[in-house]
Design a protein around this motif. Sequence first.
Motif, PDB file in Angstrom:
ATOM      1  N   TYR A 100       1.968 -18.211  23.049  1.00 12.48           N
ATOM      2  CA  TYR A 100       2.969 -18.053  21.879  1.00 12.48           C
ATOM      3  C   TYR A 100       3.681 -19.553  22.043  1.00 12.48           C
ATOM      4  O   TYR A 100       3.993 -20.244  22.785  1.00 12.48           O
ATOM      5  CB  TYR A 100       4.233 -17.207  22.417  1.00 12.48           C
ATOM      6  N   PHE A 101       3.414 -20.192  20.520  1.00 18.48           N
ATOM      7  CA  PHE A 101       3.840 -21.639  20.358  1.00 18.48           C
ATOM      8  C   PHE A 101       5.176 -21.730  19.800  1.00 18.48           C
ATOM      9  O   PHE A 101       6.041 -22.537  20.196  1.00 18.48           O
ATOM     10  CB  PHE A 101       2.794 -22.114  19.187  1.00 18.48           C
ATOM     11  N   GLU A 102       5.665 -21.077  18.620  1.00 18.22           N
ATOM     12  CA  GLU A 102       7.112 -21.173  18.053  1.00 18.22           C
ATOM     13  C   GLU A 102       7.505 -20.165  17.338  1.00 18.22           C
ATOM     14  O   GLU A 102       6.730 -19.247  17.359  1.00 18.22           O
ATOM     15  CB  GLU A 102       6.823 -22.317  17.306  1.00 18.22           C
ATOM     16  N   GLN A 103       8.816 -19.989  17.100  1.00 17.13           N
ATOM     17  CA  GLN A 103       9.232 -19.049  16.217  1.00 17.13           C
ATOM     18  C   GLN A 103      10.121 -19.732  15.252  1.00 17.13           C
ATOM     19  O   GLN A 103      10.757 -20.494  15.361  1.00 17.13           O
ATOM     20  CB  GLN A 103       9.949 -18.051  17.082  1.00 17.13           C
ATOM     21  N   HIS A 104      10.466 -18.915  14.081  1.00 19.34           N
ATOM     22  CA  HIS A 104      11.256 -19.111  13.027  1.00 19.34           C
ATOM     23  C   HIS A 104      12.012 -17.979  12.509  1.00 19.34           C
ATOM     24  O   HIS A 104      11.397 -16.786  12.312  1.00 19.34           O
ATOM     25  CB  HIS A 104      10.302 -19.699  11.810  1.00 19.34           C
ATOM     26  N   THR A 105      13.169 -18.261  12.151  1.00 24.10           N
ATOM     27  CA  THR A 105      14.179 -17.106  11.490  1.00 24.10           C
ATOM     28  C   THR A 105      13.674 -16.937  10.148  1.00 24.10           C
ATOM     29  O   THR A 105      13.732 -17.650   9.494  1.00 24.10           O
ATOM     30  CB  THR A 105      15.693 -17.398  11.833  1.00 24.10           C
ATOM     31  N   VAL A 106      13.331 -15.575   9.797  1.00 21.10           N
ATOM     32  CA  VAL A 106      13.028 -15.194   8.563  1.00 21.10           C
ATOM     33  C   VAL A 106      13.502 -13.889   7.986  1.00 21.10           C
ATOM     34  O   VAL A 106      14.022 -13.396   8.810  1.00 21.10           O
ATOM     35  CB  VAL A 106      11.400 -15.069   8.590  1.00 21.10           C
ATOM     36  N   ASN A 107      13.100 -13.735   6.801  1.00 21.97           N
ATOM     37  CA  ASN A 107      13.227 -12.223   6.422  1.00 21.97           C
ATOM     38  C   ASN A 107      12.051 -11.908   5.856  1.00 21.97           C
ATOM     39  O   ASN A 107      11.112 -12.466   5.170  1.00 21.97           O
ATOM     40  CB  ASN A 107      14.192 -12.320   4.857  1.00 21.97           C
ATOM     41  N   HIS A 108      11.675 -10.447   6.050  1.00 26.97           N
ATOM     42  CA  HIS A 108      10.344  -9.803   5.925  1.00 26.97           C
ATOM     43  C   HIS A 108      10.510  -9.133   4.319  1.00 26.97           C
ATOM     44  O   HIS A 108      11.654  -8.312   4.396  1.00 26.97           O
ATOM     45  CB  HIS A 108       9.748  -8.970   6.879  1.00 26.97           C
ATOM     46  N   VAL A 109      10.361  -9.754   3.353  1.00 26.05           N
ATOM     47  CA  VAL A 109      10.552  -9.164   1.988  1.00 26.05           C
ATOM     48  C   VAL A 109       9.421  -8.072   1.706  1.00 26.05           C
ATOM     49  O   VAL A 109       8.114  -8.106   1.579  1.00 26.05           O
ATOM     50  CB  VAL A 109      10.311 -10.282   1.032  1.00 26.05           C
ATOM     51  N   GLN A 110      10.101  -6.812   1.585  1.00 29.75           N
ATOM     52  CA  GLN A 110       9.131  -5.497   1.530  1.00 29.75           C
ATOM     53  C   GLN A 110       9.502  -5.139  -0.101  1.00 29.75           C
ATOM     54  O   GLN A 110      10.608  -5.142  -0.786  1.00 29.75           O
ATOM     55  CB  GLN A 110       9.623  -4.405   2.332  1.00 29.75           C
ATOM     56  N   HIS A 111       8.484  -4.424  -0.794  1.00 30.54           N
ATOM     57  CA  HIS A 111       8.210  -3.987  -1.973  1.00 30.54           C
ATOM     58  C   HIS A 111       9.086  -5.180  -2.793  1.00 30.54           C
ATOM     59  O   HIS A 111       9.503  -5.011  -3.756  1.00 30.54           O
ATOM     60  CB  HIS A 111       9.271  -3.022  -2.010  1.00 30.54           C
ATOM     61  N   ARG A 112       8.365  -6.396  -2.664  1.00 30.74           N
ATOM     62  CA  ARG A 112       8.692  -7.632  -3.350  1.00 30.74           C
ATOM     63  C   ARG A 112       8.528  -7.540  -4.926  1.00 30.74           C
ATOM     64  O   ARG A 112       7.497  -7.090  -5.229  1.00 30.74           O
ATOM     65  CB  ARG A 112       7.786  -8.878  -2.871  1.00 30.74           C
ATOM     66  N   GLY A 113       9.308  -7.894  -5.648  1.00 33.02           N
ATOM     67  CA  GLY A 113       9.450  -7.683  -7.042  1.00 33.02           C
ATOM     68  C   GLY A 113       9.903  -6.429  -7.878  1.00 33.02           C
ATOM     69  O   GLY A 113       9.662  -6.164  -8.850  1.00 33.02           O
ATOM     70  N   ARG A 114      10.033  -5.493  -6.886  1.00 31.78           N
ATOM     71  CA  ARG A 114      10.540  -4.106  -7.450  1.00 31.78           C
ATOM     72  C   ARG A 114      11.885  -3.886  -7.197  1.00 31.78           C
ATOM     73  O   ARG A 114      12.646  -4.561  -6.759  1.00 31.78           O
ATOM     74  CB  ARG A 114       9.614  -3.184  -6.548  1.00 31.78           C
ATOM     75  N   PRO A 115      12.442  -2.895  -7.957  1.00 34.18           N
ATOM     76  CA  PRO A 115      13.670  -2.586  -7.895  1.00 34.18           C
ATOM     77  C   PRO A 115      14.423  -2.156  -6.585  1.00 34.18           C
ATOM     78  O   PRO A 115      15.287  -2.580  -6.083  1.00 34.18           O
ATOM     79  CB  PRO A 115      13.993  -1.487  -8.862  1.00 34.18           C
TER      80      PRO A 115
END
Length: 843
Positions: free
Chosen positions: A75-90
């Motif tokens: 395990y090298f590194e981590q980053h704070t992210v948002n996992h974008v679900q249903h991208r581009g949909r309402p």
Amino acid sequence: MRNAVVACNPPKDRQEGAGSDSVIAGRPSPLARESERLALCGDVLIKHPPQKRQTAYTTVATLFSLLLLNLEEYYFEQHTVNHVQHRGRPDERKIRGSLKICSKSVIFEPDTISQPIIKIPLRDCIKIEKHRENGANRHFAKAKSSGISLIFSQVYFIKEHNIVAPYKIERGKMEYVFELDVSGKVEDVVETLLQLHRASCLNKLGDQTAMITAILQSRLARTSFDKNRFQSVSEKLHMECKAEMVTPLVTNPGHVCITDTNLYFQPLNGYPKPVVQITLQDVRRIYKRRHGLMPLGLEVFCTEDDLCSDIYLKFYEPQDRDDLYFYIATYLEHHVAEHTAESYMLQWQRGHLSNYQYLLHLNNLADRSCNDLSQYPVFPWIINDYSSSELDLSNPGTFRDLSKPVGALNKERLERLLTRYQEMPEPKFMYGSHYSSPGYVLFYLVRIAPEYMLCLQNGRFDNADRMFNSIAETWKNCLDGATDFKELIPEFYGDDVSFLVNSLKLDLGKRQGGQMVDDVELPPWALSPEDFLQKSKEALESHYVSELIYKTLFLNRAVTGIAVSCNGSSVFTTSQDSTLKMFSKESKMLQRSISFSNMALSSCLLLPGDATVVSSSWDNNVYFYSIAFGRRQDTLMGHDDAVSKICWHDNRLYTASWDSTVKVWSGVPAEMPGTKRHQFDLLAELEHDVSVDTISLNAASTLLVSGTKEGTVNIWDLTTATLVHQISCHSGTVCDTAFSPDSRHVLSTGADGCLNVIDVQTGMLISSMTSDEPQRCFLWDGNYILSGSQSGELLVWDLLGAKISERIQGHTGAVTCIWMNEQCSSIITGGEDKQIMFWKLQY
């Protein structure tokens, strides 16, 4: 596991059941501790300042564990992210979490425990790139952020709602987008992922490992230990190096730093915490370890008796490990008594250690650790009865035979294995599996360490019918099964019943009979899991088992050498179990047992003054042991193969080896342990064509005779280091050689059963006698010979009459070594039957 003597009795001062109250109580193994932490909903409570809080605490999920990685993954590194679900949909939504960059996978850990952990193997990735916006999606543009796009063919879903269960797998072409908080890092993360992806796609596993190792070493080289982590500004740095912290199934790379007061480890990835710190003053024991069969490990304990260490480190260079060990060992010499096999043996004999504690210490000394599932501590099956309604510990039939391995307990199965072995092509083997392995350890511990099992088996539990379902079934399979020879683990003699109870309510599957796998079925004599462990401990600590352990450990594999002090009070022996032992001739009791290596010791002698015992080993070394200080004081690493025999005269050491040489050394060992190692000077090297099995000197030490494995006897002039005669007089290995008292003749015995007399001046074979079996060793005065035979008999030969004049029944196995005092009144013999015998000559 250890040496032998007929004169020693089981320790009488050990009380029946002694030490059973001192068995370590209530200390679960590292696997149990870690699994317990992982099972408690995986939440960490973080306290907020009053002015910023609505409630005193909020929960932040901590679902991630290194056990989610593949074996041998980093395990090298981590980053704070948002996992974008249903991208581009309402119904587009974002799940907050952290993205873990690992050497073989990408892992997304959500902040909320209702969401599963997502693991994407890099080898299954089709495309990795910076996410590029299109006109239909303006969300990223407004937020002025960037994302990473992963297109892949397979994904794992793990621990949904924080429930430990087999991984769910979804297959098919998919795309996931992860939005980083810091947009400037996107290019760096993509570049790292592409590099690791190339490594994962290499065809050969060795090539993958080499590339990932290069990436890891590059990262370690660009970083160093943060000195701001020191506990005090006054600390003095002693050394810093790269290493990995070892835990079961996984390792974590970082930097080791040792000062005059503390040992530190700083993980490269900051997991599970920024730095691990151990105060040197708290350290009680350290052990060098083999990790992956390499001499790279070091384990540190801050307690005397605990099963679990405080840290286990694996180094990249043996020298780094040895330097750190030496520094800590030097510190401990001034604070803590040395812990050796000998010291533990004496404590156990005196009743200060329970059987459990003693076996635990022997496991530690034998390189076994709870942090390494491939070398997890081994405890034996003790009880033989798992069907009776009452357990009778007064009946010897209740107990397993500890003198034999599990694979030899069933005579019929052993005969089948021997038949298979004899019919097998090279390379042959007796057993197809080991008595201890990661799979066997987790077989027993799956109920408290399910995530370890899932890690080992790529996200799956074992087949329900192969699970640890019943004590009696498991014992029967170990006794009768064709491929099952496993022993037990320390937990069977502890106090924590968790490994027997499915308290986590794991879904471990359904057996063929329809019943679900739940708690372990106990034998009829156990009223509860607690009662089972209590009775198992009583069996282990019983007087009967104490005697069995004594006989197994101290009367054990053959005696190879005998040395006796000048006053005759102390007898020293070496044996093939790698131990040097010291016996009291008067009390007939074992006084010391010292282990120098993991390989057999081949011979021993006492230096003048009776202060130092010298022993040779199959590990290519010669060891010098100080009797007064009770520890090894020097080591001579003099050969490239096993040292088979040693002799000493006038401050010169003569060493014979399977590397086809005999070497002559000058010098004496260091006067006391802990001082600088003495430098031995090589005076001469006598070259042979094949392995040398035995040597001896004449009375003046001007001549040396050597015997080889191919049957040749060589006579050397030590004043010029030249070969005088080479005589091929045996059809097999030369077992023993000696000069006559007047140095005019040499006698040799061999595996061919011949006793040959050679004239030293001419090199001529002047007489030969034949026995119906090999004579392994002998003594002679020029006229009469006392020899030890392969069958265990002692034979007296009349050399002038060329006949056997007397036969004496001695050992039940071959007589392997023989010693006689200068007065020719007392004789000691050692044999393959693990015994030494004392004889008095009668005229």
